[in-house]
Enzyme design. Structure first.
Site: not given
Length: 303
Positions: A219, A272
């Site tokens: 991610s 992230h």
């Protein structure tokens, strides 16, 4: 059209390669009905390749994604009729396997597909009972040091390839395929590799410093792809690489929810955020410093 002058073909970019001539001809006619110049080139080596202008590639890709889901829709046959052609699709022309090959594999380059496959192989073997051993082999360093880095450099990016659930890996790998495939097709393998390495290292190191070494997933890299495509599309819109504003807004909102601790799962928020920032930085660097608007450089890198 099945043949064009070499000079004219040089001004166009390949959009998609198809196995069946009727399918390629049907979609080519439909693009032309939309006002998108489309040319079909057939050969024994490459099959049937549809070419269209570079500034229409993004729009044509969206149309192809819709076409491959409903190739028998009346509007496609109507477009052929309006151009004075009759194209008949047989039931075997659009099998599930050929649909997968044309829509999935044709969108991505070798780097995109290799990383996609690696993530899924790691996940499948983990599900078969080797999760602990594989996680330990890919886990970030329990204690980060120069000695540890030199002894096992794979751990610097290793956590990116390990996923903890089906939802986790499906979400990450499909975004990787969509965005990574577009980046590799338009800007070449080296751009995607640099983005992968930079974002994996930055997001992994940042997440380790915040929460330790028990994390994993692609991610951070996915958010780097988002940041890269977002800013690259803003700075160099003529290259045909863009991400719709609603999708950018959704992913940024998801990032905020993670930091607000409002999601039902544990999220590597630092990875992230740092991935997103590294992708934005690399987009600015690519456009402003390297100068991606040189088409010759991009074509050379894409070979």
């Amino acid at each position: 059209m099945t043949s064009e002058s070499a000079e004219n073909m040089d001004t166009l970019q390949p959009l998609v390669q198809l196995k069946d001539h009727n399918i390629a001809l049907l979609f080519s006619n439909y693009l032309q009905s939309l006002g998108i110049q489309a040319q079909l080139k057939s050969s024994q080596e490459d099959g049937h390749v549809i070419f269209c202008p570079e500034d229409k590639i993004a729009q044509a890709k969206v149309e192809f994604d819709a076409f491959i889901l409903k190739p028998y829709d009346d509007k496609y046959q109507q477009a052929a009729w309006d151009r004075g052609e009759t194209v008949t699709l047989n039931s075997g022309d659009f099998s599930l396997l050929s649909s997968f090959k044309d829509s999935f594999i044709a969108h991505a380059g070798i780097v995109t597909l290799l990383v996609f496959a690696l993530c899924w192989l790691v996940f499948i073997f983990s599900e078969l009972g080797w999760a602990q051993q594989i996680f330990y082999a890919l886990q970030f360093y329990p204690q980060l040091s120069i000695e540890a880095l030199l002894a096992d450099p794979v751990r610097l990016i290793g956590p990116a390839f390990f996923h903890f659930s089906w939802l986790h890996i499906v979400f990450n790998t499909m975004w990787w395929w969509q965005l990574g495939g577009s980046i590799e097709k338009i800007l070449g393998k080296s751009t995607l590799i640099n983005l992968l390495l930079l974002s994996a290292i930055v997001s992994n190191v940042g997440q380790y410093l915040v929460s330790g070494s028990n994390f994993g997933g692609l991610s951070g890299v996915v958010y780097a792809l988002v940041g890269f495509v977002w800013w690259f599309g803003y700075l160099a819109p003529d290259r045909g690489l863009f991400l719709a504003k609603p999708l950018v807004g959704f992913l940024l909102f998801w990032l905020v929810l993670g930091f607000a601790d409002l999601l039902p799962v544990n999220v590597a928020n630092t990875a992230h955020l740092l991935g997103l920032l590294s992708g934005c930085f690399l987009a600015v660097f690519t456009v402003k410093v390297i100068g991606v608007n040189s088409k010759n450089n991009i074509k050379k890198d894409s070979k």
